[in-house]
Design a protein around this motif. Structure first.
Motif, PDB file in Angstrom:
ATOM      1  N   SER A  42      -6.780 -14.948  -4.563  1.00  0.00           N
ATOM      2  CA  SER A  42      -7.295 -14.932  -3.196  1.00  0.00           C
ATOM      3  C   SER A  42      -6.571 -13.885  -2.346  1.00  0.00           C
ATOM      4  O   SER A  42      -7.203 -13.100  -1.631  1.00  0.00           O
ATOM      5  N   THR A  43      -5.243 -13.883  -2.429  1.00  0.00           N
ATOM      6  CA  THR A  43      -4.465 -12.910  -1.659  1.00  0.00           C
ATOM      7  C   THR A  43      -4.783 -11.488  -2.122  1.00  0.00           C
ATOM      8  O   THR A  43      -4.935 -10.584  -1.295  1.00  0.00           O
ATOM      9  N   LEU A  44      -4.891 -11.288  -3.431  1.00  0.00           N
ATOM     10  CA  LEU A  44      -5.222  -9.958  -3.958  1.00  0.00           C
ATOM     11  C   LEU A  44      -6.572  -9.484  -3.424  1.00  0.00           C
ATOM     12  O   LEU A  44      -6.706  -8.344  -2.966  1.00  0.00           O
ATOM     13  N   SER A  45      -7.566 -10.359  -3.476  1.00  0.00           N
ATOM     14  CA  SER A  45      -8.901 -10.003  -3.009  1.00  0.00           C
ATOM     15  C   SER A  45      -8.882  -9.660  -1.523  1.00  0.00           C
ATOM     16  O   SER A  45      -9.451  -8.646  -1.100  1.00  0.00           O
ATOM     17  N   ARG A  46      -8.222 -10.490  -0.729  1.00  0.00           N
ATOM     18  CA  ARG A  46      -8.168 -10.255   0.716  1.00  0.00           C
ATOM     19  C   ARG A  46      -7.411  -8.963   1.034  1.00  0.00           C
ATOM     20  O   ARG A  46      -7.787  -8.222   1.939  1.00  0.00           O
ATOM     21  N   ALA A  47      -6.351  -8.673   0.266  1.00  0.00           N
ATOM     22  CA  ALA A  47      -5.586  -7.436   0.488  1.00  0.00           C
ATOM     23  C   ALA A  47      -6.419  -6.208   0.119  1.00  0.00           C
ATOM     24  O   ALA A  47      -6.404  -5.200   0.832  1.00  0.00           O
ATOM     25  N   GLU A  48      -7.178  -6.284  -0.986  1.00  0.00           N
ATOM     26  CA  GLU A  48      -8.002  -5.152  -1.416  1.00  0.00           C
ATOM     27  C   GLU A  48      -9.196  -4.918  -0.498  1.00  0.00           C
ATOM     28  O   GLU A  48      -9.738  -3.814  -0.453  1.00  0.00           O
ATOM     29  N   HIS A  49      -9.611  -5.937   0.229  1.00  0.00           N
ATOM     30  CA  HIS A  49     -10.738  -5.795   1.158  1.00  0.00           C
ATOM     31  C   HIS A  49     -10.271  -5.608   2.604  1.00  0.00           C
ATOM     32  O   HIS A  49     -11.075  -5.692   3.525  1.00  0.00           O
ATOM     33  N   ALA A  50      -8.976  -5.364   2.773  1.00  0.00           N
ATOM     34  CA  ALA A  50      -8.375  -5.121   4.096  1.00  0.00           C
ATOM     35  C   ALA A  50      -8.605  -6.284   5.056  1.00  0.00           C
ATOM     36  O   ALA A  50      -8.710  -6.100   6.253  1.00  0.00           O
ATOM     37  N   GLU A  51      -8.667  -7.491   4.513  1.00  0.00           N
ATOM     38  CA  GLU A  51      -8.799  -8.675   5.356  1.00  0.00           C
ATOM     39  C   GLU A  51      -7.428  -9.145   5.834  1.00  0.00           C
ATOM     40  O   GLU A  51      -7.338  -9.866   6.831  1.00  0.00           O
TER      41      GLU A  51
END
Length: 192
Positions: A42-51
């Motif tokens: 979840s953190t990886l996805s949010r970091a890669e999407h600039a969330e």
């Protein structure tokens, strides 16, 4: 990991894009990177999407997984990419054996996920690629002049000037110029 949603700066947006590109270059899923880094999917996805803006601890774990220092990673995203690429500065490569010429109109750059390529195939030229350099690569192919046959996932598309074919590359592809004149096309490539 204690990351909170905060307004994202330009540098953070470029960092997010670079993190996504690094994972894509290695062909890792979010789950594989989570296993290698100890950072949640979840953190990886949010970091890669600039969330979110990743913490120093998260960046340190990612740097360890990618085998680079934090300074190396941050140096790849600190400088704003050039907005203008003059025609004289666009690299051109020709493969005389296949009749293919490739112009890097807007070459790839850290922090950006897309690039624009101009391709020209001589009459009768036939290029086959057994696999993509990055699985899931998004491509938009726009024929500018001539005719082009493109095979993706065992389906051949006959394209004429003005036609645009959009696809993701998971396996082999083939580009063939069936006409008596060269074909010239623009290819927008977007990393996953």
């Amino acid at each position: 990991m204690g990351n909170e949603a905060v307004p994202i700066t330009d540098v953070e947006a470029r960092l997010a894009a670079r993190l996504a590109a690094l994972r894509a270059e290695r062909g890792w899923s979010l789950g594989e990177l989570a296993d290698r880094s100890g950072v949640s999917r979840s953190t990886l996805s949010r970091a890669e999407h600039a969330e979110i803006s990743p913490t120093a601890s998260t960046l340190n774990r990612l740097c360890a997984a990618y085998g680079r220092t934090m300074s190396q990673l941050l140096s790849e995203v600190e400088a704003e990419p050039a907005h203008l690429v003059r025609a004289a500065d666009q690299a051109v490569w020709t493969d005389p054996a296949s009749g293919f010429t490739r112009r890097s109109v807007s070459p790839p750059l850290a922090g950006l996920r897309g690039e624009v390529v101009e391709g020209t195939l001589a009459p009768g030229a036939d290029l086959a690629y057994d696999r993509p350099p990055v699985p899931g690569l998004e491509q938009h192919l726009w024929v500018l002049e001539g005719e082009l046959d493109v095979t993706v996932r065992d389906e051949t598309h006959a394209l004429a000037a003005g036609d645009c074919l959009r696809f993701r590359v998971w396996g082999g592809t083939r580009f063939r110029c069936p006409g008596e004149r060269p074909v010239r096309y623009a290819l927008l490539v977007v990393a996953p």
